[in-house]
Scaffold this active site. Structure first.
Site, PDB file in Angstrom:
ATOM      1  CG  HIS A  21      14.100   3.771  33.503  1.00  0.00           C
ATOM      2  ND1 HIS A  21      15.045   4.751  33.554  1.00  0.00           N
ATOM      3  CD2 HIS A  21      13.036   4.310  32.844  1.00  0.00           C
ATOM      4  CE1 HIS A  21      14.575   5.836  32.937  1.00  0.00           C
ATOM      5  NE2 HIS A  21      13.353   5.603  32.509  1.00  0.00           N
TER       6      HIS A  21
ATOM      7  CE1 TYR B   9      17.421   9.323  31.900  1.00  0.00           C
ATOM      8  CE2 TYR B   9      15.692  10.799  31.187  1.00  0.00           C
ATOM      9  CZ  TYR B   9      16.085   9.585  31.679  1.00  0.00           C
ATOM     10  OH  TYR B   9      15.149   8.631  31.937  1.00  0.00           O
TER      11      TYR B   9
ATOM     12  CE  LYS C 123      15.067   6.817  38.871  1.00  0.00           C
ATOM     13  NZ  LYS C 123      14.762   6.465  37.492  1.00  0.00           N
TER      14      LYS C 123
ATOM     15  CB  THR D 283      18.876   8.543  35.223  1.00  0.00           C
ATOM     16  OG1 THR D 283      17.996   9.108  36.206  1.00  0.00           O
ATOM     17  CG2 THR D 283      18.283   7.228  34.728  1.00  0.00           C
TER      18      THR D 283
ATOM     19  CB  SER E 106      11.778  14.135  34.762  1.00  0.00           C
ATOM     20  OG  SER E 106      12.281  13.647  33.533  1.00  0.00           O
TER      21      SER E 106
HETATM   22  C1  FNR Z   1      10.153   6.958  34.006  1.00  0.00           C
HETATM   23  N1  FNR Z   1      11.371   6.915  34.688  1.00  0.00           N
HETATM   24  C2  FNR Z   1      12.271   7.947  34.533  1.00  0.00           C
HETATM   25  N2  FNR Z   1      13.430   7.948  35.230  1.00  0.00           N
HETATM   26  C3  FNR Z   1      14.298   8.970  35.119  1.00  0.00           C
HETATM   27  O1  FNR Z   1      15.354   8.940  35.760  1.00  0.00           O
HETATM   28  N3  FNR Z   1      14.006  10.025  34.311  1.00  0.00           N
HETATM   29  C4  FNR Z   1      12.879  10.093  33.579  1.00  0.00           C
HETATM   30  O2  FNR Z   1      12.637  11.063  32.868  1.00  0.00           O
HETATM   31  C5  FNR Z   1      11.980   9.002  33.651  1.00  0.00           C
HETATM   32  N4  FNR Z   1      10.841   8.984  32.902  1.00  0.00           N
HETATM   33  C6  FNR Z   1       9.904   7.998  33.088  1.00  0.00           C
HETATM   34  C7  FNR Z   1       8.710   8.050  32.391  1.00  0.00           C
HETATM   35  C8  FNR Z   1       7.719   7.093  32.641  1.00  0.00           C
HETATM   36  C9  FNR Z   1       6.414   7.182  31.915  1.00  0.00           C
HETATM   37  C10 FNR Z   1       7.952   6.070  33.585  1.00  0.00           C
HETATM   38  C11 FNR Z   1       6.889   5.051  33.918  1.00  0.00           C
HETATM   39  C12 FNR Z   1       9.160   6.003  34.253  1.00  0.00           C
HETATM   40  C13 FNR Z   1      11.645   5.862  35.666  1.00  0.00           C
HETATM   41  C14 FNR Z   1      11.124   6.243  37.044  1.00  0.00           C
HETATM   42  O3  FNR Z   1      11.913   7.253  37.614  1.00  0.00           O
HETATM   43  C15 FNR Z   1      11.174   5.053  38.008  1.00  0.00           C
HETATM   44  O4  FNR Z   1      12.453   4.486  37.996  1.00  0.00           O
HETATM   45  C16 FNR Z   1      10.139   3.979  37.661  1.00  0.00           C
HETATM   46  O5  FNR Z   1       8.931   4.534  37.267  1.00  0.00           O
HETATM   47  C17 FNR Z   1       9.914   3.091  38.879  1.00  0.00           C
HETATM   48  O6  FNR Z   1       9.160   2.004  38.551  1.00  0.00           O
HETATM   49  P1  FNR Z   1       7.560   1.903  38.827  1.00  0.00           P
HETATM   50  O7  FNR Z   1       7.286   2.385  40.210  1.00  0.00           O
HETATM   51  O8  FNR Z   1       6.919   2.763  37.780  1.00  0.00           O
HETATM   52  O9  FNR Z   1       7.305   0.466  38.607  1.00  0.00           O
END
Ligand code: FNR
Length: 414
Positions: free
Chosen positions: A309, A143, A285, A169, A119
């Protein structure tokens, strides 16, 4: 069978298998604010529920007497064969789950041979995670903030540490409205959490002092010195020592990060610019609309990730699995991956039957991390893949890549 025998042999599993108990065990382990940050979603969390409801609705339709002793879980993605159609989603601020954070996840991913998507908001610099992974596959999630030179630097660093793809993303050009965090007054970044990629970035660091003018000016409004703020200050100072930055520089870094990490006016021409910057495959994404999928094809990207997300950004938007079929049609030959709501091996089968090439696992591995560190993440991966393999075996499907609409009850999906 290995997973069943593990229990019978008296080896205590590190994490509960059932998704609800996994989440409950993580909740029991974590402080309220840390759990809220991971588990929470946007608004009334309707989309978070819609993600799960979509998986509830779709039903598998097995064939009998056509199973095989061994199943082939491998899939091709961007010229690489993945051992299984599973990757670990990029999750920021993993130090909220466990002090070893991304490093424990990197080790678990490498041990299980599942790609880890680093990330942009990691708690451990990508170089440190990459060094712990040997040759195991890793991607980098980007990002795109307001400082293009920092963005370019992230891309160069990802190339240098062996990332096989850049995941841009698109759904977080502004931070979502998250009532759980708002109610607890918790924004982890202000304590210097989740900004390790920035603190370790030469371009970002070069911005922390203004030539001739000394350090950046302190904020003009001084917040009251409450115990919570004093704790936050202590955490910031400790983090600064790790990265060789003074408390003042850390305050400047946290402020600069907060002011620059999102860019609400990111546009398609930026995707074309990213295309110029790197030869690595690019995946977008957060795609939900078929027209966005078509534009992505025109812009020369290499893959799409259908995602909302995890329901953390727009309350009321479509469940990810519901959006998948439309995007798959629009994407033509581009591989389409999916995340948001994947909890079990059966879910993986449903996503693949609806046209996903592979899925990303999100919160469940963060819960495994919270409960038992690296071992917990490994077990979560093993459990999902064991159930997926079993599901294929019971459905008479020999290879993951053979899954298709013929394996779904047609009344349960578009
Ligand atoms: C995320 N997600 C996320 N996505 C991304 O592109 N960069 C990021 O830094 C983050 N950070 C992040 C933190 C936390 C605590 C969560 C729960 C999610 C989104 C992540 O990549 C993904 O899309 C989701 O978590 C998928 O959904 P589920 O499996 O958690 O329901």
């Amino acid at each position: 069978t290995r997973v069943y025998v593990r229990g019978l042999g008296g080896e205590r599993p590190a994490v509960p298998v059932a998704p609800e108990r996994l989440q409950a065990a993580a909740q029991a382990k974590l402080g309220a604010a840390d759990f809220a940050y991971i588990a929470g979603g946007a608004g009334a969390e309707r989309t978070m529920r819609a993600n799960l409801a979509a998986f509830e609705r779709v039903r598998l339709l097995p064939r009998r007497l056509s199973g095989s002793r061994e199943r082939d879980l491998g899939v091709e993605v961007l010229g690489h064969t993945l051992a299984a159609p599973l990757l670990l989603a990029p999750i920021g601020v993993l130090e909220a789950a466990h002090p070893e954070a991304d490093l424990a996840v990197a080790r678990a991913a490498a041990a299980e041979n599942v790609p880890f998507i680093f990330s942009s908001q990691a708690s451990v610099p990508m170089e440190v995670c990459a060094a712990a992974m040997g040759d195991s596959p890793r991607w980098f999630q980007l990002y795109w903030g307001t400082d293009d030179e920092v963005t370019r630097s992230f891309v160069r660093r990802a190339e240098a540490c062996g990332a096989q793809a850049i995941v841009l993303t698109l759904d977080t050009t502004l931070l979502g409205w998250r009532p759980r965090d708002l109610d607890l007054g918790s924004l982890p970044f202000l304590r210097g959490r989740g900004i390790a990629q920035y603190l370790s970035d030469p371009v970002f660091r070069s911005r922390l002092t203004v030539p001739d003018a000394g350090p950046l000016p302190a904020p003009t409004v001084q917040p009251p010195r409450t115990p919570a703020l004093l704790r936050a200050g202590a955490e910031l100072a400790a983090k600064g020592r790790k990265f060789g930055l003074s408390l003042e520089q850390m305050q400047a870094a946290a402020a600069r990060f907060t002011a620059t990490y999102t860019r609400p006016d990111l546009g398609w021409d930026d995707v074309s610019r990213l295309r110029q910057w790197t030869d690595l495959p690019i995946l977008l994404k957060g795609i939900l609309h078929p027209d966005d999928a078509r534009e992505a094809v025109r812009r020369g990207v290499n893959g799409l990730i259908v995602s909302n997300h995890g329901g953390r950004q727009i309350d009321g938007e479509i469940g990810a699995l519901d959006a998948l079929p439309g995007v798959v049609v629009a994407a033509g030959d581009l591989p389409v991956l999916l995340d948001s709501g994947v909890r079990t091996g059966s879910d993986v089968a449903k996503a693949l039957a609806l046209g996903a090439r592979a899925v990303l696992l999100g919160r469940p591995y963060a819960y495994g991390l919270a409960i038992a560190g690296e071992a917990g993440v490994r077990e979560v991966i093993q459990n999902v893949l064991a159930e997926f393999d079993l599901t294929l075996g019971l459905m008479g499907v020999r290879a993951a890549r053979d899954l298709g609409p013929q394996h779904l009850a047609s009344s349960t999906h578009p």
